[in-house]
Design a protein around this motif. Structure first.
Motif: not given
Length: 450
Positions: A239-241, A334-335, A302-305, A321-324
């Motif tokens: 996933s690209a988010g 995720a936080d 995707g990473m959050q999942l 990555s999480l580019p928040a």
């Protein structure tokens, strides 16, 4: 002497209390009349933006004071003493009708449909104020969480066919249950690298519901399908988010995407789907073990999942990555969950500093359970689901999840998330960033965008 705000009305009086308070303050009328005289948000002068912000602030302070005191009474009125179970959108629609001015009407939101995010008034912030108050309440908030864990009507309609055929093809997800009792969910938005939008959330919740409700499914596996993008043609991508083009164009709603995603299918993967079957007296949720197989990359959502899965498998050339901070929004839950996996220092590096974690580096073992060569992914995924097809897994995952993520803690986080994410969606820096990201190649992963 009591006022509409200091009195504690019975449930049938709370609507009158809101009407009296709104009329006495004049804040709602002022903001309505002011906005009618101003151009669209994107065309306002600096002075006009400041004037609108001040009027909104007065109205929002009024809503906050009222809901801080009467959230339970308001929620009981909307759900008839918690006998009804409206999902997020239906709850907000009913609130708009019952308490005029408390939250935006469906018509007001519909009028902004199709507008770029920068040209929206920010009415979702008022939804965030309302949902923060509801979710903060142990009574109303728990009822709403429970409602969102129930299967969707769409899934219930599709369940008989799925139990008979074992296959469902949705636009964003393909679901297949084989004779081995494994439900395989394949994200198949090959045109956008499985970037998330409203369609993807709807299809994912439907597929998750079906996998959980299907009596023949013992374990579920989530994986990205092969892509058609020139740079990734024929290769699987997880996933690209979030789809930033959708965000920039105003197509990422607070409730229909961001909150439904967290309170719906992601929470269901963790907790299971809620049922009321009398045979389920020992636990009201149908749970299954979940495996995620990451090919290519798991960016943003995707990473959050991955943080709610029981086993995470990754190819050795994958990254996370999480580019928040780069996008300016909050990376879902995720936080709340990431530090439990990585520790606080690495969590801050990933969220605040945008650090990319490659599957080949040691720190990746805090995020994934197993790393294999890309050509070994198929076999490794089959081994992973076989290991979790054990009757004792369900009871133990339930107890682990209870210890790791108490429902009250999750509810408190989501209460604040509802408002803070709404504020972020309409912040000037996010609008500017989303516009610049959207101007980049539409199918480029976030971490590769300028």
């Amino acid at each position: 002497m009591t006022t509409a705000l200091t009195a504690r009305p019975l449930h049938h009086d709370v609507r009158q209390a809101w009407q009296q308070l709104a009329t006495a303050s004049g804040a709602l009328d002022h903001v309505e009349h002011l906005l009618a005289t101003l151009p669209a948000p994107g065309a306002r002068t600096e002075h006009q933006r400041a004037e609108a912000a001040s009027a909104h602030a007065s109205a929002r302070a009024l809503r906050t004071r009222f809901l801080d005191r009467y959230a339970d009474a308001v929620y009981d009125r909307l759900t008839i003493g918690r006998t009804l179970r409206p999902r997020l959108d239906a709850l907000l629609d009913t609130a708009a009708e019952t308490f005029p001015g408390l939250v935006p009407t469906a018509g007001l939101l519909a009028a902004e449909t199709g507008r770029a995010q920068a040209n929206k008034e920010g009415h979702e912030i008022d939804q965030g104020i309302f949902l923060r108050a509801v979710l903060r309440s142990p009574t109303a908030g728990e009822h709403l969480l429970d409602t969102m864990l129930r299967p969707t009507d769409r899934a219930l309609r599709m369940l008989p066919d799925f139990t008979r055929t074992g296959t469902v093809q949705l636009e964003a997800v393909r679901l297949e249950r084989r004779a081995d009792g494994v439900a395989r969910l394949t994200m198949c938005r090959d045109d956008c690298l499985n970037a998330e939008d409203v369609r993807q959330v709807d299809d994912m919740e439907t597929a998750v519901d079906l996998a959980l409700l299907d009596p023949a499914t013992r374990v579920a596996l989530l994986r990205g399908g092969p892509m058609s993008h020139p740079r990734h043609r024929g290769r699987r991508v997880f996933s690209a988010g979030i789809n930033l083009k959708s965000l920039s164009s105003g197509g990422i709603p607070l409730t229909g995407f961001l909150l439904r995603r967290e309170l719906g299918y992601i929470h269901k993967i963790l907790r299971g789907v809620r049922t009321d079957h009398p045979d389920d007296w020992h636990t009201p949720h149908i749970e299954k073990p979940w495996v995620a197989a990451v090919d290519g990359f798991a960016i943003g959502g995707g990473m959050q999942l991955l943080l709610v899965f029981d086993h995470v498998l990754a190819a050795s050339d994958a990254y996370f990555s999480l580019p928040a901070a780069k996008e300016g929004i909050i990376p879902g839950a995720a936080d709340f969950r990431l530090g439990r996996c990585t520790g606080p220092r690495l969590a801050r590096q990933i969220v605040l500093g945008g650090r990319r974690i490659r599957a080949s580096e040691p720190d990746a073992r805090l995020l994934v359970d197993e790393v294999v060569e890309p050509e070994e992914m198929d076999a490794a995924a089959e081994r992973a689901v076989a290991r979790l097809a054990n009757d004792a897994v369900l009871a133990n995952r339930r107890m682990l999840n209870l210890a790791d993520e108490p429902r009250d803690a999750f509810r408190a986080y989501m209460a604040e998330f509802a408002l803070q994410q709404a504020l972020r969606l309409h912040s000037a820096d996010v609008l500017d960033k989303a516009g610049r990201f959207a101007a980049a190649a539409p199918d480029t992963p976030h971490s590769e965008r300028s």
